[in-house]
Design an enzyme around this catalytic site. Structure first.
Site, PDB file in Angstrom:
ATOM      1  CG  ASP A 121      -0.391  -0.572   2.509  1.00  0.00           C
ATOM      2  OD1 ASP A 121       1.108  -0.355   2.598  1.00  0.00           O
ATOM      3  OD2 ASP A 121      -1.133  -0.744   3.450  1.00  0.00           O
ATOM      4  CG  ASN A 152      -8.404  -1.610  12.064  1.00  0.00           C
ATOM      5  OD1 ASN A 152      -7.825  -2.164  11.648  1.00  0.00           O
ATOM      6  ND2 ASN A 152      -8.956  -0.688  11.227  1.00  0.00           N
ATOM      7  CG  HIS A 204      -5.860  -2.366   8.864  1.00  0.00           C
ATOM      8  ND1 HIS A 204      -6.032  -1.149   9.160  1.00  0.00           N
ATOM      9  CD2 HIS A 204      -4.418  -2.677   9.236  1.00  0.00           C
ATOM     10  CE1 HIS A 204      -4.502  -0.584   9.665  1.00  0.00           C
ATOM     11  NE2 HIS A 204      -3.864  -1.654   9.331  1.00  0.00           N
ATOM     12  CD  GLU A 248      -8.450   0.903   7.890  1.00  0.00           C
ATOM     13  OE1 GLU A 248      -8.568  -0.278   8.557  1.00  0.00           O
ATOM     14  OE2 GLU A 248      -8.122   1.946   8.122  1.00  0.00           O
TER      15      GLU A 248
HETATM   16  P1  PGA Z   1       2.191  -1.757  12.526  1.00  0.00           P
HETATM   17  O1  PGA Z   1       0.967  -1.885  11.654  1.00  0.00           O
HETATM   18  O2  PGA Z   1       3.233  -2.807  12.103  1.00  0.00           O
HETATM   19  O3  PGA Z   1       2.740  -0.194  12.608  1.00  0.00           O
HETATM   20  O4  PGA Z   1       1.603  -1.743  13.942  1.00  0.00           O
HETATM   21  C1  PGA Z   1       0.205  -2.987  11.039  1.00  0.00           C
HETATM   22  C2  PGA Z   1      -0.403  -2.543  10.288  1.00  0.00           C
HETATM   23  O5  PGA Z   1      -1.192  -1.695  10.563  1.00  0.00           O
HETATM   24  O6  PGA Z   1      -0.695  -3.426   9.261  1.00  0.00           O
END
Ligand code: PGA
Length: 261
Positions: free
Chosen positions: A67, A136, A138, A143
Site C-alpha cells: 500500500d 482493528n 486490517h 479496513e
Molecule cells: P504496525 O502496523 O506494524 O505499525 O503495527 C501494522 C498494520 O497496520 O498493518
C-alpha cells in the site's frame, strides 16, 4: 492457519526473516509481497544482516508493496516508498526497477490500481506476502466492512487507523486519509501469507483473525480461506487466543519436511 507463538518480538522477527531467506535461497527469482509499519522493521534489519554477512542475494527478486498513501510522493519522508528505501531497498541488492510500491501520486489513480494488479499477474503472482495486522484487524489498508474480494484500489482509512498511525506524522503535517492498497482478493491469491503481530495492542485483532468467524469486520479473518497462511505472534499478541496449547501441539508434531516448509 499455521500459528507459531514465540516469547519475544525479536524471535518473531528472526523466524519470519528466516522463512523469507529460505525462500530467497531456494528461489532467487521469487516474487515477494512486502509490508510497512513498525512490525516488519526488525525483520528487514535481519534480511540486511543476512545480505551483508551471509551473502543473501535479492538481486533477482521482484517485490510488490501492499500500500501507499494517496498524495505522498516517493521522496516524501512519510511515504511507504521512502520507508522501503530507508529500511530495506538501499541496504540490499534489490533491482530498483523490480521493486514496486503503489504510486500515491499517479495522475490517474484508478488506472494505476488496474496496472498494479496486472503487474503482479505479469510477474507470475506473489510467492510470499509479508503482512502486519492493524489493531482493528486490517491487512494492507483494507479496513473493516470492506469487501473480502476487493482488488487493488483507492480506500478511505478508518478513524482508528488514523489514530494508530498519527504518531508517524508531526502536528504540522497533514495525515492522508486515502490510500492505494492491494485488496483482500489480491492478497488471497498470493501463494503464502506470512503475518507477523507483536504486542498486546494486537491481541484482539489476532484472536479475531485466527479464532473468530470469517467476517468483514476483521478483514484479516479472510486469511482463514487462504490455502497457506503462517501467523507468527509474540506472547503478548497471543494473550487472548483460546487455544494456544493446540497451536503449540501442532507445531511440535510436524513432520520434518513440514518444519517451515
Ligand atoms: P504496525 O502496523 O506494524 O505499525 O503495527 C501494522 C498494520 O497496520 O498493518
Amino acid at each position: 492457519m499455521e500459528v507459531l507463538i514465540r516469547e519475544t518480538t525479536a524471535e518473531v522477527s528472526l523466524l519470519g526473516a528466516g522463512m523469507i531467506a529460505r525462500l530467497l535461497r531456494s528461489q532467487p527469482r521469487c516474487v515477494l509481497g512486502l509490508a510497512t509499519g513498525r512490525t516488519p522493521l526488525r525483520l528487514y534489519e535481519e534480511l540486511i544482516r543476512l545480505h551483508r554477512e551471509e551473502g543473501l542475494k535479492l538481486a533477482e527478486v521482484t517485490t510488490f508493496n501492499l500500500d501507499e498513501y494517496v498524495g505522498l510522493s516517493a521522496d516524501h519522508p512519510r511515504s511507504y516508498r521512502h520507508y522501503m528505501a530507508e529500511n530495506l531497498f538501499r541496504h540490499v541488492d534489490v533491482d530498483p526497477r523490480a521493486a514496486h510500491v503503489p504510486d500515491g501520486c499517479a495522475a490517474d489513480l484508478r488506472a494505476h490500481c488496474l496496472e498494479y494488479e496486472r503487474a503482479i499477474v505479469d510477474a507470475g503472482g506473489i510467492d510470499l506476502q509479508l503482512l502486519g495486522i492493524g489493531s482493528n484487524g486490517h491487512i494492507g489498508f483494507n479496513e473493516p466492512t470492506g469487501s473480502l474480494r476487493s482488488r487493488t484500489w483507492i480506500k478511505i482509512l478508518s478513524e482508528k487507523t488514523l489514530r494508530d498511525n498519527a504518531s508517524h506524522f508531526s502536528a504540522l503535517e497533514e495525515q492522508p486519509r486515502h490510500v492505494v492498497t492491494m485488496g483482500i482478493g489480491t492478497i488471497l491469491e498470493t501463494r503464502h501469507c506470512l503475518v507477523l503481530a507483536c504486542g498486546a495492542a494486537k491481541s484482539h485483532a489476532v484472536k479475531a483473525m485466527i479464532e473468530g468467524p470469517v467476517s468483514a469486520m476483521c478483514p484479516a479473518s479472510a486469511l482463514q480461506m487462504h490455502p497457506r497462511t503462517t501467523v507468527i505472534v509474540d506472547r503478548a499478541a497471543a494473550a487472548r487466543l483460546d487455544h494456544p496449547e493446540h497451536y503449540e501441539w501442532i507445531e511440535r508434531n510436524k513432520l520434518d519436511w513440514q518444519q517451515f516448509a
